[in-house]
Design a protein around this motif. Structure first.
Motif, mmCIF file in Angstrom:
data_model
loop_
_atom_site.group_PDB
_atom_site.id
_atom_site.type_symbol
_atom_site.label_atom_id
_atom_site.label_comp_id
_atom_site.label_asym_id
_atom_site.label_seq_id
_atom_site.Cartn_x
_atom_site.Cartn_y
_atom_site.Cartn_z
ATOM 1 N N GLN A 26 16.118 -47.211 35.902
ATOM 2 C CA GLN A 26 14.899 -46.404 35.978
ATOM 3 C C GLN A 26 13.966 -46.902 37.081
ATOM 4 O OE1 GLN A 26 14.470 -43.598 34.270
ATOM 5 N NE2 GLN A 26 16.385 -43.849 33.145
ATOM 6 N N HIS A 51 13.220 -35.766 35.142
ATOM 7 C CA HIS A 51 11.875 -36.337 35.225
ATOM 8 C C HIS A 51 11.304 -36.268 36.641
ATOM 9 C CE1 HIS A 51 12.996 -38.492 31.370
ATOM 10 N NE2 HIS A 51 11.883 -37.878 31.078
ATOM 11 N N LEU A 70 8.079 -34.484 35.351
ATOM 12 C CA LEU A 70 7.150 -35.575 35.043
ATOM 13 C C LEU A 70 7.222 -36.626 36.150
ATOM 14 C CD1 LEU A 70 7.484 -36.261 31.200
ATOM 15 C CD2 LEU A 70 5.456 -35.473 32.409
ATOM 16 N N TYR A 96 7.249 -40.764 35.935
ATOM 17 C CA TYR A 96 7.402 -41.128 34.523
ATOM 18 C C TYR A 96 8.404 -42.259 34.352
ATOM 19 C CZ TYR A 96 8.773 -40.595 29.582
ATOM 20 O OH TYR A 96 9.056 -40.815 28.259
ATOM 21 N N VAL A 97 9.404 -42.323 35.241
ATOM 22 C CA VAL A 97 10.601 -43.122 34.972
ATOM 23 C C VAL A 97 10.308 -44.606 34.763
ATOM 24 C CG1 VAL A 97 12.247 -41.544 36.020
ATOM 25 C CG2 VAL A 97 11.050 -43.190 37.469
#
Length: 597
Positions: free
Chosen positions: A453, A508, A512, A515-516
């Motif tokens: 991530q 994501h 978003l 976000y990760v």
């Protein structure tokens, strides 16, 4: 353990919200919501400075109750859609509801803007009233954004245009993604089904599935590249107008973390690439009998791993037993999700892929969505999403306004739920191939969370930075993707042509942005918490843990973690969390030497 029986898999029941999209209560609630917004603005706009503590408390309580109505209608529309995204009526209903809620809420834009025009002394005076003080977390959050707010007229335009700009691009991405189909050996699969093939024991099956996923991604790359460029540009325009310094700054502001803290996390994780991911994948290549594993073999089962499938009842039992062993109170919270129809379990055509927990409103129970395939990883996925659900249930008394999704803490309960379930599973096994395979699977998941991530974060950061100079081509996005993947995975993983378009599969990035890193943040935080729990130095750890969960949206990190002796502002905090993963790899090396693979 028995094979999975699809017919026994439960689906959620949304009738405790509404009896379908034709329910007359929906129109009634929408009208109630609309009328309140108009009436509230008429009563309070331009007059907040005249209110005393009791007056603002009454206003915010009414505002909160109306917010719950909007959340209920909007939440139902979304949940109704995600299990049937090929149903045009369901998709259109969701879009219609979203547009109406956005339109109806426009009169309320003044509230936060006007609050931020008041002097600090006025806010302090309000907070002397106990009922107004209940909303202190919300007021502090509103005031935090004061330097980045625009005029009411501009804010209204941004709100209106969100439905035809960022939200529209996200909708196009999600609808397109949900309809993608994959063909392997003449059989057609949806996203969830083809992903299952990546866990097949047959290397050729995994290769074909991975190549097909990349082929479909490449086939749609022109569209997804255009969408991603628009998402980045749309965000950049608003960030510039508001005065945010970095593309990630607005997200960090929402999380109430500093840019520096996130940069420290990211750089600390990157410094651990070699000691964690590179070391693990060298072991995995050895176990798979190759010099290098392919990108699609990162999560492949080991040759000596058992191929046990779990049925739904067994999965529930494993997870609930683990929760109960940690805390009977947590078990009682978790049990409600199975005693009621709050979980949608089976994969089906048109259903959104992956898994999530969806709160409807702060005061109502959430729903869990799974795509259960009966693998060991599905056991841990349930533990993860159930952690989200239990986390929400510990916070129901905080109120709709005070509650918000601070993503760095939203992932804490979910990752901790996975951890206690994993530990309960591994503790039952003697040294042997099954134990090694289980730990290796967990390490693989932890690398996907804590390491990969952050590689996603660096991809995202570079894409947003380069977009300032013009649109990015699909070729350039692929180059950035491959560079970041190769750096994080190491020389034992082949990052080749058959995975270069996979950046477009990371949802994501689209819906978003930034976000990760929250996954890595939460993983390191949970690992540190688990280390404290294992050491036994904190008295009544489970009770203090649940107390912490109940305050994650209304308390800062320092206060949340102080009872556990943890300081997130200390760079060593992140290294401590990463050391748990490194320790598991040490254990894998010990087992590897003992078992002589």
């Amino acid at each position: 353990m028995t094979a999975m029986n699809d017919k026994a898999l439960p689906a959620w029941d949304l009738s405790d919200l509404y009896d379908g999209i034709e329910d007359e209560k929906i129109a009634a609630d929408l009208e109630k919501y609309r009328a309140f917004c108009v009436e509230f603005a008429g009563r309070y706009k331009g007059r907040l400075s005249e209110l005393d503590g009791a007056g603002i408390a009454a206003a915010l309580k009414a505002y909160e109750q109306n917010s719950e109505i909007g959340s209920r209608v909007g939440g139902f529309a979304y949940l109704n859609m995600v299990t049937q995204m090929k149903n045009q009526a369901a998709v259109a209903f969701y879009q219609n509801i979203s547009e109406k809620l956005t339109d109806y809420s426009k009169p309320l834009i003044f509230l936060s803007l006007e609050i931020n025009q008041l002097p600090a002394e006025k806010i302090e005076d309000w907070l002397k009233n106990p009922e107004a003080a209940f909303y202190k977390p919300w007021l502090e959050r509103v005031r935090r954004f004061k330097p980045y707010e625009l005029s009411e007229a501009v804010e209204e335009v941004l709100l209106e245009k969100s439905m035809t700009s960022s939200s529209a691009w996200v909708r196009l991405y999600e609808e397109t993604s949900s309809k993608l189909q994959y063909t392997v050996d003449g059989k057609t699969y949806n996203d969830a089904e083809v992903s299952k093939l990546l866990l097949d024991k047959n290397a050729e099956t995994r290769r074909k599935a991975g190549a097909e996923i990349n082929r479909v991604a490449e086939e749609n790359a022109d569209l997804f590249t255009f969408i991603y460029n628009m998402v980045i540009k749309d965000k950049a325009i608003e960030d510039e107008k508001r005065g945010f310094k970095l593309p990630m700054s607005s997200r960090n502001m929402s999380e109430n973390v500093s840019d520096q803290m996130v940069e420290t996390l990211a750089e600390t994780v990157r410094a651990n690439y070699k000691n964690i991911a590179h070391r693990f994948y060298r072991l995995k290549a050895k176990w798979l009998g190759v010099d290098k594993i392919s990108y699609w073999d990162r999560n492949a089962p080991l040759p000596f791993a058992d191929d046990t499938e779990y049925d739904w009842a067994e999965t529930v039992s494993v997870v609930l037993d683990a929760y109960k062993s940690f805390s009977p109170e947590l078990y009682e919270i978790a049990k409600d999700f199975f005693d009621n129809a709050w979980i949608d379990v089976p994969p089906r055509d048109g259903k959104r892929s992956g898994a999530f927990c969806a709160p409807v409103s702060a005061g109502a129970h959430p729903y869990l969505l799974l795509n259960f395939a009966g693998k060991r990883n599905d056991v841990l996925t349930l533990a993860h999403e159930l952690g989200h659900g239990c986390h929400h249930q510990t916070r129901v008394k905080n109120g709709e306004l005070n509650e918000y999704s601070r993503m760095t803490t939203e992932e804490v309960a979910s990752v901790f739920g996975e951890m206690i379930t994993f530990q309960s599973m591994v503790a039952k096994l003697p040294d042997g191939p099954e134990k090694l395979a289980l730990i290796a699977s967990k390490v693989s998941d932890m690398i996907n969370t804590a390491i990969r991530q952050i590689a996603f974060h660096f991809f995202e950061s570079r894409a947003h930075a380069e977009r300032k100079d013009g649109e990015l081509s699909k070729e350039r996005l692929c180059e950035i993707w491959q560079e970041e993947m190769a750096a994080s995975l190491g020389e034992a993983v082949e990052v080749g042509e058959d995975s270069r378009f996979i950046w477009s599969q990371v949802g994501h990035f689209f819906f978003l942005p930034f976000y990760v890193y929250a996954y890595s943040f939460a993983d390191c935080l949970v690992n540190s918490l688990y280390q404290v729990s294992r050491e036994g130095k904190v008295e009544n750890f489970p009770a203090k843990y649940l107390e912490m969960l109940s305050k994650t949206a209304i308390t800062d990190y320092g206060e949340l973690l102080a009872p556990f002796g943890l300081n997130p502002n200390d760079p060593e905090f992140w290294n401590e969390g990463l050391s748990l993963i490194s320790g598991y790899i040490d254990e894998l090396e010990r087992l590897d030497a003992k078992l002589q693979f």
